[in-house]
Design a protein around this motif. Structure first.
Motif, PDB file in Angstrom:
ATOM      1  N   TRP A  25     -80.956 -13.513 -40.587  1.00 61.22           N
ATOM      2  CA  TRP A  25     -80.348 -12.430 -39.813  1.00 61.22           C
ATOM      3  C   TRP A  25     -81.335 -11.932 -38.764  1.00 61.22           C
ATOM      4  CZ3 TRP A  25     -83.443 -11.630 -43.860  1.00 61.22           C
ATOM      5  CH2 TRP A  25     -84.177 -10.453 -43.955  1.00 61.22           C
ATOM      6  N   ASP A  26     -80.846 -11.153 -37.828  1.00 58.71           N
ATOM      7  CA  ASP A  26     -81.668 -10.653 -36.739  1.00 58.71           C
ATOM      8  C   ASP A  26     -82.644  -9.611 -37.272  1.00 58.71           C
ATOM      9  OD1 ASP A  26     -82.684 -10.123 -34.241  1.00 58.71           O
ATOM     10  OD2 ASP A  26     -81.027  -8.817 -33.638  1.00 58.71           O
ATOM     11  N   ASN A  27     -83.920  -9.970 -37.313  1.00 63.15           N
ATOM     12  CA  ASN A  27     -84.941  -9.071 -37.838  1.00 63.15           C
ATOM     13  C   ASN A  27     -86.268  -9.387 -37.155  1.00 63.15           C
ATOM     14  OD1 ASN A  27     -86.900 -10.634 -39.908  1.00 63.15           O
ATOM     15  ND2 ASN A  27     -84.871 -11.549 -39.994  1.00 63.15           N
ATOM     16  N   PRO A  28     -87.233  -8.481 -37.236  1.00 61.20           N
ATOM     17  CA  PRO A  28     -88.487  -8.674 -36.492  1.00 61.20           C
ATOM     18  C   PRO A  28     -89.504  -9.590 -37.164  1.00 61.20           C
ATOM     19  CG  PRO A  28     -88.514  -6.569 -37.615  1.00 61.20           C
ATOM     20  CD  PRO A  28     -87.154  -7.153 -37.848  1.00 61.20           C
ATOM     21  N   TRP A  29     -89.185 -10.147 -38.325  1.00 64.62           N
ATOM     22  CA  TRP A  29     -90.186 -10.924 -39.055  1.00 64.62           C
ATOM     23  C   TRP A  29     -89.787 -12.361 -39.328  1.00 64.62           C
ATOM     24  CZ3 TRP A  29     -95.170 -10.184 -40.393  1.00 64.62           C
ATOM     25  CH2 TRP A  29     -95.704  -8.908 -40.197  1.00 64.62           C
ATOM     26  N   PHE A  30     -88.663 -12.551 -39.970  1.00 65.26           N
ATOM     27  CA  PHE A  30     -88.329 -13.872 -40.492  1.00 65.26           C
ATOM     28  C   PHE A  30     -87.463 -14.658 -39.523  1.00 65.26           C
ATOM     29  CE2 PHE A  30     -89.311 -11.336 -44.198  1.00 65.26           C
ATOM     30  CZ  PHE A  30     -90.147 -12.181 -44.916  1.00 65.26           C
ATOM     31  N   ASP A  31     -87.973 -15.808 -39.129  1.00 67.14           N
ATOM     32  CA  ASP A  31     -87.231 -16.730 -38.285  1.00 67.14           C
ATOM     33  C   ASP A  31     -86.874 -17.932 -39.154  1.00 67.14           C
ATOM     34  OD1 ASP A  31     -86.078 -18.176 -36.281  1.00 67.14           O
ATOM     35  OD2 ASP A  31     -87.952 -18.674 -35.263  1.00 67.14           O
ATOM     36  N   VAL A  32     -85.768 -17.801 -39.871  1.00 68.80           N
ATOM     37  CA  VAL A  32     -85.350 -18.858 -40.786  1.00 68.80           C
ATOM     38  C   VAL A  32     -84.760 -20.016 -40.001  1.00 68.80           C
ATOM     39  CG1 VAL A  32     -83.741 -19.429 -42.655  1.00 68.80           C
ATOM     40  CG2 VAL A  32     -84.963 -17.249 -42.689  1.00 68.80           C
ATOM     41  N   ASP A  33     -85.070 -21.223 -40.428  1.00 67.18           N
ATOM     42  CA  ASP A  33     -84.581 -22.427 -39.776  1.00 67.18           C
ATOM     43  C   ASP A  33     -83.067 -22.533 -39.964  1.00 67.18           C
ATOM     44  OD1 ASP A  33     -84.101 -24.903 -38.725  1.00 67.18           O
ATOM     45  OD2 ASP A  33     -85.392 -26.005 -40.109  1.00 67.18           O
ATOM     46  N   ASP A  34     -82.310 -22.333 -38.883  1.00 65.59           N
ATOM     47  CA  ASP A  34     -80.853 -22.391 -38.971  1.00 65.59           C
ATOM     48  C   ASP A  34     -80.347 -23.754 -39.429  1.00 65.59           C
ATOM     49  OD1 ASP A  34     -80.655 -19.774 -38.159  1.00 65.59           O
ATOM     50  OD2 ASP A  34     -80.311 -20.251 -36.046  1.00 65.59           O
ATOM     51  N   GLU A  35     -81.156 -24.784 -39.225  1.00 64.97           N
ATOM     52  CA  GLU A  35     -80.747 -26.133 -39.594  1.00 64.97           C
ATOM     53  C   GLU A  35     -80.657 -26.320 -41.103  1.00 64.97           C
ATOM     54  OE1 GLU A  35     -79.802 -28.866 -37.737  1.00 64.97           O
ATOM     55  OE2 GLU A  35     -79.662 -27.367 -36.153  1.00 64.97           O
ATOM     56  N   ILE A  36     -81.234 -25.388 -41.864  1.00 65.29           N
ATOM     57  CA  ILE A  36     -81.236 -25.559 -43.316  1.00 65.29           C
ATOM     58  C   ILE A  36     -79.819 -25.545 -43.879  1.00 65.29           C
ATOM     59  CG2 ILE A  36     -81.362 -23.149 -44.144  1.00 65.29           C
ATOM     60  CD1 ILE A  36     -83.647 -24.139 -45.999  1.00 65.29           C
ATOM     61  N   GLY A  37     -78.876 -25.015 -43.126  1.00 63.01           N
ATOM     62  CA  GLY A  37     -77.484 -25.067 -43.546  1.00 63.01           C
ATOM     63  C   GLY A  37     -76.861 -26.430 -43.366  1.00 63.01           C
TER      64      GLY A  37
END
Length: 199
Positions: free
Chosen positions: A47-59
């Motif tokens: 989700w949009d947050n200042p810390w975690f940039d999760v790899d969207d490709e993991i889905g």
């Protein structure tokens, strides 16, 4: 005693599209049963947050660390056995995060330090993200921060301690390392300007 993490809990904090759940047919590398269940049933929060940039490709795919554009041995002196098979989760500025699909353990791969254990399981990593989402308005970049800005310093500290206590109950091992990025995030809760060197 903490409640076991469930999809229903996550659904109260995240929108459906913010929980990345890979299909069963790509979960072959995840041989740890609990990690596989987390991936397919709970999902990885993004989700949009200042810390975690999760790899969207993991889905859609599980990217092994071996596909990164650098060799771990060129960056780190102590590379755990089998690290090339870890699966990328994303970044926390500016460190990479990956999990071991054979054990479920989550690791931080910092830019300027050695690899260290971030969470003892993928489930506890997701639980930590859930705690931050529900208890800390600063973890939502798009939300109106005016109410949060009205809190006193003492109230900020109370929230930080509250989240820290919950994290300790979920995964005490994760907070044994004083250099863990979790402590940087907890500092951000109290004073983001000081954390980023603007205080």
């Amino acid at each position: 005693m903490t409640d076991p993490l469930t999809r229903a809990m996550l659904d109260t904090a995240f929108e459906p599209h913010e929980l990345l759940t890979p299909p069963v047919d790509i979960l072959g590398p995840a041989t740890d049963p609990d990690a596989k269940e987390v991936l397919h049933t709970l999902g990885i929060p993004s989700w949009d947050n200042p810390w975690f940039d999760v790899d969207d490709e993991i889905g859609r795919r599980l990217e092994p660390v071996s596909e990164w554009d650098y060799e771990l041995s060129d960056v780190y002196q102590d590379v755990p056995e089998g690290a090339e098979n870890w699966v990328a989760l994303g970044m926390v500025p500016y460190d990479d995060i990956a999990f071991d699909p054979a054990t479920g353990k989550v690791y931080c791969l910092p830019q300027d330090a050695e690899i260290y254990l971030l969470n003892s399981s993928l489930r506890s990593f997701v639980y930590f993200l859930y705690l931050l989402k529900v208890d800390c308005p600063r973890m939502d970049s798009g939300d109106d921060q005016s109410e949060w800005a009205g809190y006193t310093a003492a109230e900020h500290e109370e929230i930080r301690l509250h989240i820290c206590e919950k994290m300790s109950a979920v995964d005490p091992v994760a907070l044994e390392n004083p250099k863990s990025l979790w402590f940087g995030i907890l500092t951000y809760i109290v004073d983001p300007e000081a954390h980023f060197g603007r205080g």
